[in-house]
Motif scaffolding. Structure first.
Motif, mmCIF file in Angstrom:
data_model
loop_
_atom_site.group_PDB
_atom_site.id
_atom_site.type_symbol
_atom_site.label_atom_id
_atom_site.label_comp_id
_atom_site.label_asym_id
_atom_site.label_seq_id
_atom_site.Cartn_x
_atom_site.Cartn_y
_atom_site.Cartn_z
ATOM 1 N N MET A 1 0.826 -1.199 0.000
ATOM 2 C CA MET A 1 0.000 0.000 0.000
ATOM 3 C C MET A 1 0.868 1.259 0.000
ATOM 4 N N LEU A 2 1.940 1.218 0.796
ATOM 5 C CA LEU A 2 2.839 2.367 0.866
ATOM 6 C C LEU A 2 3.524 2.594 -0.482
ATOM 7 N N TYR A 3 3.915 1.513 -1.119
ATOM 8 C CA TYR A 3 4.554 1.614 -2.434
ATOM 9 C C TYR A 3 3.565 2.175 -3.462
ATOM 10 N N ALA A 4 2.308 1.710 -3.417
ATOM 11 C CA ALA A 4 1.288 2.232 -4.333
ATOM 12 C C ALA A 4 1.077 3.727 -4.103
ATOM 13 N N ALA A 5 1.105 4.151 -2.840
ATOM 14 C CA ALA A 5 0.975 5.579 -2.529
ATOM 15 C C ALA A 5 2.162 6.359 -3.095
ATOM 16 N N GLY A 6 3.361 5.772 -2.994
ATOM 17 C CA GLY A 6 4.547 6.409 -3.573
ATOM 18 C C GLY A 6 4.437 6.528 -5.079
ATOM 19 N N LEU A 7 3.925 5.488 -5.731
ATOM 20 C CA LEU A 7 3.724 5.525 -7.183
ATOM 21 C C LEU A 7 2.709 6.601 -7.570
ATOM 22 N N PHE A 8 1.645 6.714 -6.772
ATOM 23 C CA PHE A 8 0.625 7.718 -7.050
ATOM 24 C C PHE A 8 1.201 9.125 -6.889
ATOM 25 N N ALA A 9 2.025 9.313 -5.863
ATOM 26 C CA ALA A 9 2.677 10.618 -5.664
ATOM 27 C C ALA A 9 3.603 10.927 -6.832
ATOM 28 N N LEU A 10 4.303 9.911 -7.316
ATOM 29 C CA LEU A 10 5.174 10.086 -8.481
ATOM 30 C C LEU A 10 4.347 10.501 -9.692
ATOM 31 N N GLY A 130 14.093 1.253 -0.812
ATOM 32 C CA GLY A 130 13.634 1.698 0.496
ATOM 33 C C GLY A 130 12.270 1.131 0.880
ATOM 34 N N PHE A 131 11.506 0.690 -0.109
ATOM 35 C CA PHE A 131 10.188 0.126 0.155
ATOM 36 C C PHE A 131 10.234 -1.368 0.471
ATOM 37 N N PHE A 132 11.227 -2.058 -0.082
ATOM 38 C CA PHE A 132 11.269 -3.515 0.033
ATOM 39 C C PHE A 132 12.673 -3.991 0.403
ATOM 40 N N GLU A 133 12.739 -5.139 1.059
ATOM 41 C CA GLU A 133 14.021 -5.806 1.294
ATOM 42 C C GLU A 133 14.319 -6.604 0.028
ATOM 43 N N TRP A 140 7.277 -14.016 -7.341
ATOM 44 C CA TRP A 140 5.920 -13.493 -7.258
ATOM 45 C C TRP A 140 5.907 -12.061 -6.725
ATOM 46 N N ASP A 141 6.784 -11.775 -5.764
ATOM 47 C CA ASP A 141 6.890 -10.411 -5.239
ATOM 48 C C ASP A 141 7.329 -9.450 -6.338
ATOM 49 N N ILE A 142 8.328 -9.875 -7.101
ATOM 50 C CA ILE A 142 8.841 -9.030 -8.187
ATOM 51 C C ILE A 142 7.753 -8.794 -9.226
ATOM 52 N N ALA A 143 7.005 -9.847 -9.563
ATOM 53 C CA ALA A 143 5.905 -9.704 -10.526
ATOM 54 C C ALA A 143 4.845 -8.733 -10.002
ATOM 55 N N ALA A 144 4.530 -8.833 -8.712
ATOM 56 C CA ALA A 144 3.527 -7.939 -8.119
ATOM 57 C C ALA A 144 4.011 -6.489 -8.128
ATOM 58 N N ILE A 145 5.284 -6.275 -7.808
ATOM 59 C CA ILE A 145 5.847 -4.919 -7.812
ATOM 60 C C ILE A 145 5.811 -4.336 -9.222
ATOM 61 N N CYS A 146 6.206 -5.135 -10.214
ATOM 62 C CA CYS A 146 6.192 -4.658 -11.599
ATOM 63 C C CYS A 146 4.768 -4.371 -12.069
ATOM 64 N N ALA A 147 3.815 -5.235 -11.680
ATOM 65 C CA ALA A 147 2.411 -5.012 -12.061
ATOM 66 C C ALA A 147 1.871 -3.732 -11.437
ATOM 67 N N LEU A 148 2.180 -3.513 -10.178
ATOM 68 C CA LEU A 148 1.741 -2.302 -9.490
ATOM 69 C C LEU A 148 2.409 -1.068 -10.104
ATOM 70 N N ALA A 150 3.239 -0.690 -13.097
ATOM 71 C CA ALA A 150 2.603 -0.416 -14.385
ATOM 72 C C ALA A 150 1.185 0.101 -14.201
ATOM 73 N N ALA A 151 0.438 -0.501 -13.281
ATOM 74 C CA ALA A 151 -0.993 -0.212 -13.155
ATOM 75 C C ALA A 151 -1.286 1.193 -12.627
ATOM 76 N N VAL A 152 -0.592 1.613 -11.579
ATOM 77 C CA VAL A 152 -0.904 2.918 -10.968
ATOM 78 C C VAL A 152 -0.685 4.067 -11.951
ATOM 79 N N PRO A 153 0.499 4.166 -12.590
ATOM 80 C CA PRO A 153 0.660 5.269 -13.546
ATOM 81 C C PRO A 153 -0.232 5.128 -14.785
ATOM 82 N N LEU A 154 -0.488 3.885 -15.234
ATOM 83 C CA LEU A 154 -1.327 3.698 -16.414
ATOM 84 C C LEU A 154 -2.739 4.219 -16.158
ATOM 85 N N VAL A 155 -3.319 3.852 -15.038
ATOM 86 C CA VAL A 155 -4.665 4.335 -14.714
ATOM 87 C C VAL A 155 -4.662 5.867 -14.626
#
Length: 198
Positions: A1-10, A130-133, A140-148, A150-155
């Motif tokens: 959620m924090l990473y998605a918020a960072g993407l949205f701020a970006l 800084g968001f992830f170890e 699966w984590d990497i795939a989820a991060i890449c999907a997120l 892509a999705a946040v800025p695309l929307v």
């Protein structure tokens, strides 16, 4: 959620992608803008993937490629802006190859602007760890991060293009068309001139 918020701020921070998206939407509507948003997605997946994998030699090699891509992006935007400026009296809805250079051109422009966008590079390369170890991430984590990523800025980009597209419909008079096309052309040229210095 924090990473998605960072993407949205970006996303909310105006930059070359915003300017390019608005200029293409003003000149060709949503149909001209969504391919640019699709091109941006490629970079939005590539940058976090490179940051996560931490392939040092690829990043050092990519620095030279990035420099070339900046100049390619610059040229693409200047040519597109000049083409629109030459035909600024054309109806915004007309199907002109100059005002609507096509899906592939839009896709390549989006790819070029995101790969040469220092804001995106700094966020993904500098802030993502800084968001992830990084060492503990699974495939699966990497795939989820890449999907997120892509999705946040695309929307956001599609909503922005749709909003600008609606406003564009209000500009039906020949005088408004000329002003809008001139503004769109100057935005594209401005992005093209600014890219090498970012």
């Amino acid at each position: 959620m924090l990473y998605a918020a960072g993407l949205f701020a970006l996303f909310l921070t105006p930059g070359p992608v915003w300017v390019a998206l608005m200029a293409r939407t003003l000149s060709g509507g949503f149909g001209a803008a969504w391919p640019l948003a699709a091109g941006v997605v490629v970079g939005d997946v590539l940058w976090p993937l490179l940051a996560i994998l931490g392939v040092g030699w690829l990043v050092s090699v990519y620095g030279a490629v990035l420099s070339v891509l900046k100049w390619v992006a610059s040229l693409v935007f200047i040519v597109m802006g000049a083409a629109i400026l030459r035909h600024r009296d054309a109806d915004l809805a007309s199907d002109s190859r100059l005002t609507q250079p096509g899906r592939w051109s839009g896709f390549v422009a989006g790819l070029a602007v995101i790969l040469g966008n220092p804001k995106a590079i700094l966020f993904y390369a500098g802030m993502l760890p800084g968001f992830f170890e990084i060492g503990a991430l699974s495939a699966w984590d990497i795939a989820a991060i890449c999907a997120l990523s892509a999705a946040v800025p695309l929307v956001g980009n599609l909503v922005l293009a749709a909003s600008v597209g609606r406003a564009r419909r209000l500009l039906a008079s020949p005088r408004a068309v000329r002003r809008t096309n001139t503004g769109a052309a100057l935005l594209l040229i401005g992005v093209g001139v600014a890219i090498p210095f970012l």
